[in-house]
Design a protein around this motif. Structure first.
Motif, short mmCIF file in Angstrom:
data_model
loop_
_atom_site.label_atom_id
_atom_site.label_comp_id
_atom_site.label_asym_id
_atom_site.label_seq_id
_atom_site.Cartn_x
_atom_site.Cartn_y
_atom_site.Cartn_z
N ALA A 1 0.29 -1.54 0.01
CA ALA A 1 0.47 -0.10 -0.03
C ALA A 1 0.91 1.35 -0.08
CB ALA A 1 -0.47 -0.03 1.44
N VAL A 2 1.97 1.14 0.43
CA VAL A 2 3.28 2.64 0.71
C VAL A 2 3.16 2.68 -0.80
CG1 VAL A 2 5.34 2.83 1.24
CG2 VAL A 2 2.96 1.73 3.76
N LEU A 3 3.75 1.63 -1.37
CA LEU A 3 4.68 1.47 -2.37
C LEU A 3 3.31 1.80 -3.36
CD1 LEU A 3 6.41 -1.79 -2.94
CD2 LEU A 3 7.71 0.64 -1.80
N ARG A 4 2.79 1.94 -3.49
CA ARG A 4 1.27 2.51 -4.33
C ARG A 4 1.10 3.69 -4.73
NH1 ARG A 4 -1.92 -2.96 -2.23
NH2 ARG A 4 -1.29 -4.37 -3.66
N GLU A 5 1.19 4.45 -3.51
CA GLU A 5 0.88 5.54 -3.32
C GLU A 5 2.74 6.00 -3.98
OE1 GLU A 5 -0.02 6.16 0.58
OE2 GLU A 5 -2.05 5.30 0.41
N TRP B 1 12.97 3.96 6.38
CA TRP B 1 11.66 2.91 6.76
C TRP B 1 12.25 1.70 6.62
CZ3 TRP B 1 12.80 7.32 3.45
CH2 TRP B 1 11.55 8.28 2.84
N ARG B 2 11.51 1.60 6.65
CA ARG B 2 11.58 -0.39 7.33
C ARG B 2 10.81 -1.19 6.64
NH1 ARG B 2 8.46 0.56 12.19
NH2 ARG B 2 7.35 -1.09 12.45
N ALA B 3 11.86 -2.52 6.09
CA ALA B 3 11.29 -3.46 5.19
C ALA B 3 11.43 -4.95 6.37
CB ALA B 3 11.83 -3.39 3.92
N GLU B 4 10.61 -5.42 6.60
CA GLU B 4 10.91 -6.95 7.94
C GLU B 4 10.28 -8.19 7.02
OE1 GLU B 4 7.93 -5.60 10.54
OE2 GLU B 4 9.95 -4.72 12.02
N ASP B 5 10.27 -8.41 5.70
CA ASP B 5 9.58 -9.77 4.84
C ASP B 5 11.24 -10.43 4.78
OD1 ASP B 5 7.22 -8.82 5.28
OD2 ASP B 5 7.37 -7.30 3.38
N GLY B 6 12.73 -10.12 4.78
CA GLY B 6 13.03 -10.74 4.17
C GLY B 6 13.83 -11.97 4.20
N GLY B 7 13.49 -12.88 5.83
CA GLY B 7 13.74 -13.96 6.04
C GLY B 7 14.67 -14.14 6.31
N ALA C 1 15.61 3.44 -3.24
CA ALA C 1 16.57 2.35 -2.39
C ALA C 1 14.98 1.79 -1.39
CB ALA C 1 16.90 3.24 -1.25
N VAL C 2 13.58 2.23 -1.73
CA VAL C 2 12.52 1.83 -0.33
C VAL C 2 12.00 0.67 -0.85
CG1 VAL C 2 10.23 2.33 0.49
CG2 VAL C 2 11.89 3.86 0.61
N TRP C 3 11.60 0.82 -2.86
CA TRP C 3 11.82 -0.28 -2.73
C TRP C 3 12.09 -1.29 -3.96
CZ3 TRP C 3 7.21 -1.27 -6.85
CH2 TRP C 3 6.28 0.14 -6.53
N GLY C 4 13.33 -1.19 -3.20
CA GLY C 4 14.46 -2.11 -3.65
C GLY C 4 14.70 -3.16 -2.05
N ALA C 5 14.43 -2.79 -0.62
CA ALA C 5 14.21 -3.22 0.17
C ALA C 5 13.27 -4.87 0.16
CB ALA C 5 13.96 -2.48 1.20
N TYR C 6 12.09 -3.50 0.03
CA TYR C 6 10.70 -4.11 -0.55
C TYR C 6 10.88 -5.88 -1.17
CZ TYR C 6 6.16 -6.05 -0.43
OH TYR C 6 4.65 -6.86 -0.92
N LEU C 7 11.48 -5.48 -2.73
CA LEU C 7 11.38 -6.53 -3.90
C LEU C 7 12.17 -7.14 -3.30
CD1 LEU C 7 11.60 -3.93 -6.40
CD2 LEU C 7 9.75 -5.56 -5.95
N PRO D 1 16.94 -12.71 -8.85
CA PRO D 1 16.55 -11.92 -9.76
C PRO D 1 15.57 -12.79 -10.75
CG PRO D 1 18.89 -12.28 -9.75
CD PRO D 1 18.46 -13.66 -9.47
N ALA D 2 15.02 -13.47 -11.20
CA ALA D 2 13.71 -14.25 -11.92
C ALA D 2 12.64 -13.71 -11.37
CB ALA D 2 13.95 -15.41 -12.38
N GLU D 3 12.31 -13.54 -9.96
CA GLU D 3 11.62 -13.40 -9.48
C GLU D 3 11.25 -12.36 -9.27
OE1 GLU D 3 9.70 -16.20 -8.05
OE2 GLU D 3 11.36 -17.28 -8.57
N ILE D 4 12.45 -10.94 -9.52
CA ILE D 4 11.70 -9.26 -8.99
C ILE D 4 10.69 -9.19 -10.65
CG2 ILE D 4 12.84 -7.14 -9.77
CD1 ILE D 4 15.62 -8.76 -9.24
N PRO D 5 10.83 -9.52 -11.63
CA PRO D 5 9.29 -9.19 -12.64
C PRO D 5 7.52 -9.39 -11.53
CG PRO D 5 10.79 -9.99 -13.99
CD PRO D 5 11.34 -10.17 -12.60
N GLN D 6 8.04 -10.76 -10.78
CA GLN D 6 6.83 -11.04 -10.94
C GLN D 6 6.27 -10.22 -9.52
OE1 GLN D 6 4.14 -13.50 -12.08
NE2 GLN D 6 2.90 -12.78 -10.00
N ALA D 7 7.09 -9.73 -8.75
CA ALA D 7 7.17 -8.81 -7.02
C ALA D 7 6.72 -7.77 -7.71
CB ALA D 7 8.63 -9.77 -6.78
N LEU D 8 6.73 -7.31 -8.81
CA LEU D 8 7.08 -6.03 -8.79
C LEU D 8 5.76 -6.32 -9.76
CD1 LEU D 8 10.01 -4.94 -11.19
CD2 LEU D 8 9.02 -3.12 -9.20
#
Length: 294
Positions: free
Chosen positions: A12-16, A217-223, A253-259, A282-289
């Protein structure tokens, strides 16, 4: 414990804050230039270059040590790969700056650092290359060795620079105790952004992004699976590709961290929390976008 704060990065943050579009031909998507590598570690350049293309850059160019230039070109056939001189350590030598000078005028974003192994040589390489960079500069891994003696060096790139340290590099550049930095990653990221005038995206279980003005900002989905060799090269390549296609440094940087976290999550759901490889990211990036846009 890392102190609380900052905006949690969500779809939602990124869509804005939508990314620039990629309509038109490849020339309209921007060129990404990756500089660095070593005879011992050419894979870092491969990961960063492919990630930049997967993130939407129209063209990727690489300046690499001459002995590994052809293998890199074969691994990333979409990229133009220029071989340059090799230092005694096996790293790309500062003399490669002449090739960087030739390619920089047409590059919208330049990444220096992936795959370098010698800190002193890396600092010399960056010093030789940065005078030719007139677009966005991204420094990753040992590329940050140039910043360590004097963080104010990056101020000439205010508004067009991203620093991408892991936690150890963050402590080293700040000249602070590593345990203290790990205990307050948000504060350390803000301090480095203020000291350098650059956007900083730190690496850890939680990724923190800070601007010189104090936005956080913070991204917490890395694992935990993203804590693997080459993962940071993919993240830097994503940021590079987003900058090349027109995102400003903070947005990239914000989009990159989330992706980066999202693609790790996609692979974790397939393979489990550990054991997937950076080459699979890398192959997963387009689908995540695409999923963010939904």
């Amino acid at each position: 414990m890392t102190r609380p704060g900052g905006t949690v990065i969500t779809p939602a943050v990124l869509r804005e804050w939508p990314l620039p579009g990629v309509e038109g031909g490849k020339e309209s998507h921007g060129r990404a230039l990756v500089v660095g590598g070593s005879v011992q570690n050419p894979g870092a350049l491969i990961l960063a270059a492919e990630a930049s293309l997967r993130a939407g850059a129209g063209k990727s160019q690489v300046v690499a040590p001459d002995p590994v230039a052809v293998p890199i070109g074969v691994a990333v056939p979409e990229a133009l790969v220029q071989g340059g001189p090799v230092a005694g350590s096996g790293d790309l030598a500062p003399g490669a700056s002449g090739f960087v000078a030739e390619l920089c005028p047409e590059a919208e974003a330049v990444l220096i650092g992936p795959g370098l192994l010698d800190p002193a040589g890396a600092a010399d390489l960056v010093a030789a290359c940065v005078p030719h960079v007139s677009s966005v500069l991204v420094l990753d891994a040992l590329g940050l060795a140039w910043v360590t003696p004097d963080p104010s060096r990056v101020r000439d790139f205010a508004g067009r620079c991203v620093l991408s340290p892991n936690l150890a590099e963050l402590a080293l550049v700040l000249g602070e105790d590593a345990d203290a930095v790990e205990a307050d990653q948000a504060g350390a990221t803000l301090r480095l952004a203020a000291a350098t005038g650059a956007v900083v995206t730190s690496g850890g279980t939680t990724t923190w992004i800070a601007t010189p003005e104090g936005a956080l900002w913070r991204a917490e989905d890395g694992g935990p699976g993203l804590g693997v060799s080459g993962s940071g090269d993919v993240k830097a390549g994503i940021v590079l590709g987003l900058c090349a296609r027109g995102a400003d440094p903070a947005q990239a940087a914000v989009w990159g961290a989330y992706l980066h976290g999202a693609i790790g999550g996609r692979l974790a759901s397939r393979y489990g929390p550990y054991g997937y490889l950076s080459r699979e990211l890398p192959a997963e990036i387009p689908q995540a976008l695409l999923e963010v846009a939904r």
